[in-house]
Scaffold this motif. Structure first.
Motif, PDB file in Angstrom:
ATOM      1  N   TYR A 144       0.834  -1.204   0.000  1.00 31.28           N
ATOM      2  CA  TYR A 144       0.000   0.000   0.000  1.00 31.28           C
ATOM      3  C   TYR A 144       0.874   1.263   0.000  1.00 31.28           C
ATOM      4  O   TYR A 144       0.691   2.167  -0.814  1.00 31.28           O
ATOM      5  N   GLU A 145       1.855   1.295   0.870  1.00 29.21           N
ATOM      6  CA  GLU A 145       2.612   2.549   0.979  1.00 29.21           C
ATOM      7  C   GLU A 145       3.652   2.719  -0.130  1.00 29.21           C
ATOM      8  O   GLU A 145       4.166   3.809  -0.328  1.00 29.21           O
ATOM      9  N   ASN A 146       3.923   1.630  -0.841  1.00 34.12           N
ATOM     10  CA  ASN A 146       4.864   1.735  -1.958  1.00 34.12           C
ATOM     11  C   ASN A 146       4.165   1.660  -3.314  1.00 34.12           C
ATOM     12  O   ASN A 146       4.815   1.424  -4.343  1.00 34.12           O
ATOM     13  N   ASN A 147       2.854   1.866  -3.270  1.00 28.51           N
ATOM     14  CA  ASN A 147       2.057   2.000  -4.502  1.00 28.51           C
ATOM     15  C   ASN A 147       2.096   0.792  -5.430  1.00 28.51           C
ATOM     16  O   ASN A 147       2.112   0.943  -6.648  1.00 28.51           O
ATOM     17  N   TYR A 148       2.135  -0.414  -4.870  1.00 24.36           N
ATOM     18  CA  TYR A 148       1.967  -1.600  -5.710  1.00 24.36           C
ATOM     19  C   TYR A 148       0.486  -1.720  -6.057  1.00 24.36           C
ATOM     20  O   TYR A 148      -0.377  -1.411  -5.219  1.00 24.36           O
ATOM     21  N   LEU A 149       0.189  -2.178  -7.250  1.00 20.97           N
ATOM     22  CA  LEU A 149      -1.213  -2.325  -7.660  1.00 20.97           C
ATOM     23  C   LEU A 149      -1.785  -3.617  -7.074  1.00 20.97           C
ATOM     24  O   LEU A 149      -1.074  -4.627  -7.001  1.00 20.97           O
ATOM     25  N   PRO A 150      -3.062  -3.599  -6.677  1.00 26.75           N
ATOM     26  CA  PRO A 150      -3.676  -4.824  -6.165  1.00 26.75           C
ATOM     27  C   PRO A 150      -3.478  -6.012  -7.105  1.00 26.75           C
ATOM     28  O   PRO A 150      -3.165  -7.125  -6.658  1.00 26.75           O
ATOM     29  N   GLU A 151      -3.592  -5.765  -8.408  1.00 20.92           N
ATOM     30  CA  GLU A 151      -3.451  -6.858  -9.388  1.00 20.92           C
ATOM     31  C   GLU A 151      -2.030  -7.437  -9.375  1.00 20.92           C
ATOM     32  O   GLU A 151      -1.830  -8.611  -9.668  1.00 20.92           O
ATOM     33  N   GLU A 152      -1.067  -6.585  -9.041  1.00 22.05           N
ATOM     34  CA  GLU A 152       0.342  -6.984  -9.038  1.00 22.05           C
ATOM     35  C   GLU A 152       0.640  -7.925  -7.862  1.00 22.05           C
ATOM     36  O   GLU A 152       1.451  -8.835  -7.986  1.00 22.05           O
ATOM     37  N   ILE A 153       0.002  -7.680  -6.741  1.00 21.25           N
ATOM     38  CA  ILE A 153       0.359  -8.455  -5.540  1.00 21.25           C
ATOM     39  C   ILE A 153      -0.634  -9.584  -5.237  1.00 21.25           C
ATOM     40  O   ILE A 153      -0.337 -10.467  -4.445  1.00 21.25           O
ATOM     41  N   ALA A 154      -1.800  -9.562  -5.916  1.00 21.38           N
ATOM     42  CA  ALA A 154      -2.828 -10.582  -5.645  1.00 21.38           C
ATOM     43  C   ALA A 154      -2.287 -12.013  -5.778  1.00 21.38           C
ATOM     44  O   ALA A 154      -2.523 -12.837  -4.888  1.00 21.38           O
ATOM     45  N   PRO A 155      -1.543 -12.322  -6.867  1.00 20.59           N
ATOM     46  CA  PRO A 155      -1.070 -13.709  -6.980  1.00 20.59           C
ATOM     47  C   PRO A 155      -0.097 -14.100  -5.867  1.00 20.59           C
ATOM     48  O   PRO A 155      -0.087 -15.240  -5.421  1.00 20.59           O
ATOM     49  N   VAL A 156       0.720 -13.141  -5.418  1.00 18.53           N
ATOM     50  CA  VAL A 156       1.696 -13.445  -4.350  1.00 18.53           C
ATOM     51  C   VAL A 156       0.967 -13.650  -3.024  1.00 18.53           C
ATOM     52  O   VAL A 156       1.263 -14.583  -2.268  1.00 18.53           O
ATOM     53  N   MET A 157      -0.001 -12.786  -2.758  1.00 18.68           N
ATOM     54  CA  MET A 157      -0.715 -12.863  -1.475  1.00 18.68           C
ATOM     55  C   MET A 157      -1.809 -13.928  -1.477  1.00 18.68           C
ATOM     56  O   MET A 157      -2.347 -14.279  -0.436  1.00 18.68           O
ATOM     57  N   GLU A 158      -2.151 -14.394  -2.665  1.00 22.39           N
ATOM     58  CA  GLU A 158      -3.264 -15.345  -2.826  1.00 22.39           C
ATOM     59  C   GLU A 158      -4.556 -14.764  -2.239  1.00 22.39           C
ATOM     60  O   GLU A 158      -5.287 -15.417  -1.485  1.00 22.39           O
ATOM     61  N   ILE A 159      -4.761 -13.483  -2.517  1.00 24.57           N
ATOM     62  CA  ILE A 159      -5.978 -12.776  -2.112  1.00 24.57           C
ATOM     63  C   ILE A 159      -6.513 -12.106  -3.376  1.00 24.57           C
ATOM     64  O   ILE A 159      -5.722 -11.606  -4.193  1.00 24.57           O
ATOM     65  N   LYS A 160      -7.831 -12.094  -3.537  1.00 24.15           N
ATOM     66  CA  LYS A 160      -8.407 -11.469  -4.734  1.00 24.15           C
ATOM     67  C   LYS A 160      -8.047  -9.986  -4.803  1.00 24.15           C
ATOM     68  O   LYS A 160      -8.074  -9.294  -3.774  1.00 24.15           O
ATOM     69  N   ALA A 161      -7.787  -9.499  -6.009  1.00 24.81           N
ATOM     70  CA  ALA A 161      -7.403  -8.094  -6.187  1.00 24.81           C
ATOM     71  C   ALA A 161      -8.469  -7.151  -5.630  1.00 24.81           C
ATOM     72  O   ALA A 161      -8.151  -6.119  -5.030  1.00 24.81           O
ATOM     73  N   GLU A 162      -9.745  -7.511  -5.792  1.00 25.54           N
ATOM     74  CA  GLU A 162     -10.807  -6.624  -5.296  1.00 25.54           C
ATOM     75  C   GLU A 162     -10.780  -6.535  -3.766  1.00 25.54           C
ATOM     76  O   GLU A 162     -11.066  -5.495  -3.188  1.00 25.54           O
ATOM     77  N   HIS A 163     -10.409  -7.638  -3.112  1.00 29.12           N
ATOM     78  CA  HIS A 163     -10.283  -7.608  -1.650  1.00 29.12           C
ATOM     79  C   HIS A 163      -9.095  -6.745  -1.234  1.00 29.12           C
ATOM     80  O   HIS A 163      -9.160  -5.999  -0.254  1.00 29.12           O
ATOM     81  N   ILE A 164      -8.010  -6.868  -1.996  1.00 31.40           N
ATOM     82  CA  ILE A 164      -6.825  -6.052  -1.680  1.00 31.40           C
ATOM     83  C   ILE A 164      -7.167  -4.567  -1.844  1.00 31.40           C
ATOM     84  O   ILE A 164      -6.785  -3.736  -1.019  1.00 31.40           O
ATOM     85  N   LYS A 165      -7.962  -4.268  -2.842  1.00 30.08           N
ATOM     86  CA  LYS A 165      -8.372  -2.877  -3.059  1.00 30.08           C
ATOM     87  C   LYS A 165      -9.152  -2.358  -1.840  1.00 30.08           C
ATOM     88  O   LYS A 165      -8.917  -1.246  -1.363  1.00 30.08           O
ATOM     89  N   SER A 166     -10.057  -3.186  -1.340  1.00 32.35           N
ATOM     90  CA  SER A 166     -10.826  -2.788  -0.147  1.00 32.35           C
ATOM     91  C   SER A 166      -9.907  -2.620   1.062  1.00 32.35           C
ATOM     92  O   SER A 166     -10.069  -1.680   1.856  1.00 32.35           O
ATOM     93  N   ILE A 167      -8.948  -3.526   1.190  1.00 34.70           N
ATOM     94  CA  ILE A 167      -8.012  -3.433   2.323  1.00 34.70           C
ATOM     95  C   ILE A 167      -7.208  -2.134   2.222  1.00 34.70           C
ATOM     96  O   ILE A 167      -7.022  -1.421   3.212  1.00 34.70           O
TER      97      ILE A 167
END
Lengths: 328, 84
Positions: free
Chosen positions: A284-307
């Protein structure tokens, strides 16, 4: 927020490659801050037997030597007895003088418990602090929606029966304000000892506590220097292992140790395990896109966006806590 | 619920006063939480306001965006509650 060069996002992105070098940097800066900026001759640390204060103490030993440090245990009647046990063990291991200042009487003087219990009774008239334990927590998980969380109060009787109700706003504020006497009393006592010894108060909050506002203004947020205030919890644990913090302390689940019923920090505030929290906050603080980190975190991009939206709200709405008094 | 007719105006006035925003900035479809007009304390204050002014009890299961995200959403929620 940070604007560092972006590295490929991996689950190990926060692990220090050279822990000794990081440790040396923190120690050197701490020494310089206390001696040359604050002009104090040592440090006073409130020790709770938790991971953050333990790492802060161990770093301070490297910065000043154990003879220039004082560890202060600050229990009150709701504190877990484990806290004193582990804090003493830590002080013994690092050869630091540790004293106990029980703040229960001071808190009674402020009517801390009476004021808190009065608010709890408005929600649960049957609440009796002599045979109920209590805690407050988050009622709805705010992380995956755009609605912020609301708080609830839980009472637990002697047979372990729990009841939970959502807190009306005034009762929540009263419980929080009364409970904050605890951290503010501790701060006063630490400054008493620091001033007697011409030492600095070494604060123990980590990066999440500072940036997400999980501290009490002029309470545990009241210190002269915060040597781990820039570190993610993952890094605090990495340092703990490097510095030889007792394993029982490393293995403890971080709790608030504020209410009579035990409560984890995750349950009360963060709503995420620290390993996930660290990586998501970094992204979040280093401006990574949700889509970029979703596969690594194994969390849906839309959930990451909400987080991320929730992180942003937390950072903004807690700015008041980090503000110095306005002078102009 | 007799006072539902002026609910939107009451709601907007409450949101504006509580958030220190000008009332003309609070539109029917303004996203109260997503746009950062209200935080956690704002939501808790809003729940108390609705319970005291519209004689309803907000259930935990009703604390969802669909019911609270905007003035329109809250109005629809109040209508639904009044018809129950």
């Amino acid at each position: 927020m940070g604007n560092k060069t972006k590295r490929p996002f991996t689950r190990n992105i926060l692990i220090f490659d050279n822990i000794k070098s990081e440790c040396d940097k923190i120690v050197s800066k701490l020494r310089d801050d206390v001696y040359h900026r604050l002009h104090r001759t040592g440090g006073v640390i409130g020790i709770s037997g938790g991971i953050d204060s333990s790492v802060t103490l161990a770093l301070s030993v490297l910065a000043f030597g154990s003879e220039k440090l004082l560890g202060v245990m600050l229990p009150e009647k709701d504190s877990s007895s484990d806290s004193a046990k582990y804090a003493q063990k830590l002080a013994d291991k690092f050869g630091v003088k540790a004293i106990t200042e029980n703040i229960t009487a001071a808190l009674q003087g402020f009517n801390c418990y009476t004021r808190r219990d009065e608010a709890v009774k408005k929600v649960f008239p049957e609440y009796n602090p002599s045979n109920h334990k209590m805690k407050i927590g988050i009622r709805n998980s705010g992380l995956l929606t755009n609605l912020p969380p609301v708080f609830s109060v839980t009472i637990i009787d002697e047979n372990g029966n729990e009841q939970t109700k959502r807190l009306p706003v005034n009762e929540f504020r009263q419980i929080e304000a009364a409970s904050n006497f605890k951290q503010r009393c501790r701060m006063s006592m630490l400054y008493y000892h620091a001033e007697c010894l011409h030492y600095a108060v070494i604060g123990t909050p980590n990066k999440h506590e500072v940036e997400q506002g999980f501290f009490v203004k002029y309470g545990d947020g009241g210190a002269d220097v915060m040597p781990i205030g820039h570190l993610y919890k993952t890094q605090v644990y990495q340092l703990a292992n490097f510095l030889g913090i007792p394993q029982e302390i490393i293995d403890r689940t971080p709790t608030t140790d504020t209410y009579s019923a035990e409560q984890t920090q995750e349950e009360f505030f963060y709503q995420l395990p620290f390993q996930q929290m660290d990586l998501l906050w970094y992204a979040y603080e280093n401006n990574y896109l949700p889509e970029e980190i979703a596969p690594v975190m194994e969390i849906k991009a839309e959930h990451i966006k909400s987080i991320f939206t929730n992180f942003n709200r937390k950072f903004k709405t807690t700015e008041y806590l980090r503000m110095a008094p306005i002078r102009d | 619920m007799s006072n539902l007719s002026d609910a939107k105006e009451k709601l907007k006035k409450f949101i504006a006063e509580t958030s220190f925003k000008s009332i003309d900035k609070i539109q029917d479809d303004s996203m109260i939480f997503r746009d950062g007009i209200f935080d956690s304390m704002g939501l808790m204050t809003l729940i108390t306001f609705l319970e005291e002014n519209f004689q309803i009890q907000v259930q935990d299961t009703e604390l969802i965006e669909e019911n609270f995200e905007s003035v329109n959403a809250i109005f629809r929620y109040l209508e639904k509650k009044s018809s129950n």
